[in-house]
Motif scaffolding. Structure first.
Motif, PDB file in Angstrom:
ATOM      1  N   LEU A  42       0.803  -1.217   0.000  1.00 53.55           N
ATOM      2  CA  LEU A  42       0.000   0.000   0.000  1.00 53.55           C
ATOM      3  C   LEU A  42       0.835   1.264   0.000  1.00 53.55           C
ATOM      4  N   PHE A  43       2.090   1.154   0.474  1.00 51.39           N
ATOM      5  CA  PHE A  43       2.959   2.320   0.557  1.00 51.39           C
ATOM      6  C   PHE A  43       3.957   2.388  -0.608  1.00 51.39           C
ATOM      7  N   ASN A  44       3.934   1.404  -1.460  1.00 51.60           N
ATOM      8  CA  ASN A  44       4.881   1.352  -2.582  1.00 51.60           C
ATOM      9  C   ASN A  44       4.122   0.865  -3.818  1.00 51.60           C
ATOM     10  N   THR A  45       3.291   1.745  -4.343  1.00 57.10           N
ATOM     11  CA  THR A  45       2.384   1.361  -5.428  1.00 57.10           C
ATOM     12  C   THR A  45       2.925   1.687  -6.809  1.00 57.10           C
ATOM     13  N   GLU A  46       3.859   2.646  -6.901  1.00 57.33           N
ATOM     14  CA  GLU A  46       4.389   3.038  -8.206  1.00 57.33           C
ATOM     15  C   GLU A  46       5.393   1.997  -8.689  1.00 57.33           C
ATOM     16  N   PRO A  47       5.219   1.452  -9.873  1.00 57.31           N
ATOM     17  CA  PRO A  47       6.154   0.423 -10.352  1.00 57.31           C
ATOM     18  C   PRO A  47       7.538   1.000 -10.653  1.00 57.31           C
ATOM     19  N   TYR A  48       8.526   0.144 -10.543  1.00 57.96           N
ATOM     20  CA  TYR A  48       9.881   0.532 -10.933  1.00 57.96           C
ATOM     21  C   TYR A  48       9.969   0.554 -12.453  1.00 57.96           C
ATOM     22  N   ASP A  49      10.686   1.526 -12.984  1.00 58.21           N
ATOM     23  CA  ASP A  49      10.934   1.525 -14.426  1.00 58.21           C
ATOM     24  C   ASP A  49      11.848   0.356 -14.795  1.00 58.21           C
ATOM     25  N   ILE A  50      12.888   0.156 -13.978  1.00 56.47           N
ATOM     26  CA  ILE A  50      13.806  -0.976 -14.192  1.00 56.47           C
ATOM     27  C   ILE A  50      14.170  -1.563 -12.828  1.00 56.47           C
ATOM     28  N   ILE A  51      14.160  -2.871 -12.743  1.00 59.02           N
ATOM     29  CA  ILE A  51      14.757  -3.558 -11.607  1.00 59.02           C
ATOM     30  C   ILE A  51      15.987  -4.297 -12.104  1.00 59.02           C
ATOM     31  N   TYR A  52      17.102  -4.048 -11.448  1.00 52.50           N
ATOM     32  CA  TYR A  52      18.343  -4.776 -11.725  1.00 52.50           C
ATOM     33  C   TYR A  52      18.522  -5.842 -10.640  1.00 52.50           C
ATOM     34  N   ALA A  53      18.697  -7.072 -11.059  1.00 51.61           N
ATOM     35  CA  ALA A  53      18.934  -8.175 -10.123  1.00 51.61           C
ATOM     36  C   ALA A  53      20.272  -8.817 -10.456  1.00 51.61           C
ATOM     37  N   SER A  54      21.122  -8.933  -9.449  1.00 56.29           N
ATOM     38  CA  SER A  54      22.445  -9.534  -9.656  1.00 56.29           C
ATOM     39  C   SER A  54      22.605 -10.740  -8.745  1.00 56.29           C
ATOM     40  N   LYS A  55      23.128 -11.822  -9.322  1.00 55.74           N
ATOM     41  CA  LYS A  55      23.347 -13.063  -8.582  1.00 55.74           C
ATOM     42  C   LYS A  55      24.744 -13.561  -8.899  1.00 55.74           C
ATOM     43  N   ILE A  56      25.571 -13.736  -7.863  1.00 52.81           N
ATOM     44  CA  ILE A  56      26.951 -14.167  -8.065  1.00 52.81           C
ATOM     45  C   ILE A  56      27.063 -15.682  -8.090  1.00 52.81           C
ATOM     46  N   PHE A  57      26.314 -16.349  -7.214  1.00 50.75           N
ATOM     47  CA  PHE A  57      26.459 -17.801  -7.056  1.00 50.75           C
ATOM     48  C   PHE A  57      25.302 -18.530  -7.728  1.00 50.75           C
ATOM     49  N   SER A  58      25.654 -19.529  -8.526  1.00 49.11           N
ATOM     50  CA  SER A  58      24.623 -20.271  -9.252  1.00 49.11           C
ATOM     51  C   SER A  58      23.703 -21.041  -8.316  1.00 49.11           C
ATOM     52  N   PHE A  59      24.186 -21.401  -7.123  1.00 52.08           N
ATOM     53  CA  PHE A  59      23.380 -22.188  -6.192  1.00 52.08           C
ATOM     54  C   PHE A  59      22.453 -21.329  -5.333  1.00 52.08           C
ATOM     55  N   THR A  60      22.550 -19.992  -5.433  1.00 50.94           N
ATOM     56  CA  THR A  60      21.639 -19.124  -4.689  1.00 50.94           C
ATOM     57  C   THR A  60      20.249 -19.194  -5.313  1.00 50.94           C
TER      58      THR A  60
END
Length: 319
Positions: A42-60
């Motif tokens: 309810l307090f974060n209704t505006e969508p992000y234009d871009i989300i960047y997701a970074s993952k270093i480990f393949s098992f995460t």
């Protein structure tokens, strides 16, 4: 102004994500709003234009992206694709340290002097991702001209090229405090380099890789050379648990007997090419014992309890 969300898929408990800090710096330089991505509510209704997701480990485990609202999702990092890399215009920026205020104070900087590694350890993806060792950045640039004199350097093999050794000399000359958090290769340490290492102001300890019996000999050789110059720093040896239990036990016990200034960081071997692979129980138990200093220096692994089973009863009873 774009709204940018950042997701450190591996979590914020380990080291800060270098790529995400640079992406944040880039977007802030463009006048965009950047924050760690928050789930839709309810307090974060505006969508992000871009989300960047970074993952270093393949098992995460991957993030649950269904809880976020966004127009575009960009995934990167070795955990997703070993060949992903930042564009040059982002890669050369100073990181945005404000992304990790709970981890990084005003005096500390993160960076690489070199990238790549000439070794081809079967558990490591660095040569495949970054190629042979090559210059990347000057230490004064990372330290921002001395404004951030405590440096966490993430080089995979800084001693494997002349440029790295030149940078080590500059570290000594500038009086920077340093942690090479990926460890150094003891096999490359000459008497001249050992003399330099003895002069470095180590933030916590000096780290070396110690993944084979031969490397125990090399690490001990280097310790003796460094200490011959009067240094009494602390040491940490990265130890991959692979092969048989007896060899790993002997490798770790060498440092347990050396005294409280000598510690290890043991890691069960995970086959990054086979996501179904699970390390044997003895490797998990040995890492549990070795990575807790109080246990490591007061209790032999053969006496360590609780262990999760009788996987090596015959080995324990040999004596």
């Amino acid at each position: 102004m774009a709204k940018i969300g950042i997701i450190d898929v591996d979590g914020h408990n380990g080291y800060p994500n270098y790529a995400l800090m640079k992406i944040s710096a880039y977007h802030k330089s463009m006048g965009d709003f950047v924050e760690r991505a928050k789930p839709f509510d309810l307090f974060n209704t505006e969508p992000y234009d871009i989300i960047y997701a970074s993952k270093i480990f393949s098992f995460t485990p991957d993030a649950d992206y269904s809880q976020y609202r966004f127009k575009e999702l960009r995934k990167g990092g070795t955990g997703y694709d070993v060949h992903t890399a930042l564009p040059t215009e982002i890669d050369r920026l100073q990181p945005d340290y404000s992304l990790y205020p709970e981890k990084i104070d005003h005096r500390t900087a993160y960076g690489f002097l070199t990238r790549g590694c000439p070794n081809k350890c079967y558990w490591c993806v660095v040569p495949k991702k970054e190629g042979k060792v090559h210059p990347y950045m000057d230490v004064d640039e990372i330290a921002q001209g001395g404004k951030r004199p405590w440096l966490v350097l993430m080089d995979n093999n800084v001693l494997a090229c002349d440029y790295g050794i030149e940078q080590l000399q500059k570290i000594v000359d500038r009086g920077y405090h340093v942690d090479f958090n990926q460890g150094l290769d003891a096999r490359l340490v000459t008497p001249e380099i050992a003399a330099l290492l003895a002069k470095v102001k180590w933030i916590k300890n000096i780290r070396f890789g110690c993944d084979t019996p031969k490397q125990v000999e090399e690490c001990q050789r280097v310790v003796d050379m460094i200490e011959s110059h009067g240094s009494r720093t602390n040491y940490l040896f990265y130890t991959m648990l692979h092969g048989d239990i007896e060899e790993c036990y002997e490798r770790l016990t060498h440092w347990a007997k050396a005294g409280n200034r000598f510690n290890v960081q043991a890691q069960p071997y995970i086959n990054l090419q086979d996501l179904s692979h699970r390390p044997p129980q003895w490797q998990k138990d040995m890492a549990h014992w070795a990575n807790r200093k109080q246990l490591f220096h007061t209790c032999d692994f053969k006496d360590f309890t609780p262990r999760k089973g009788f996987y090596c009863r015959s080995w324990f009873e040999k004596e």
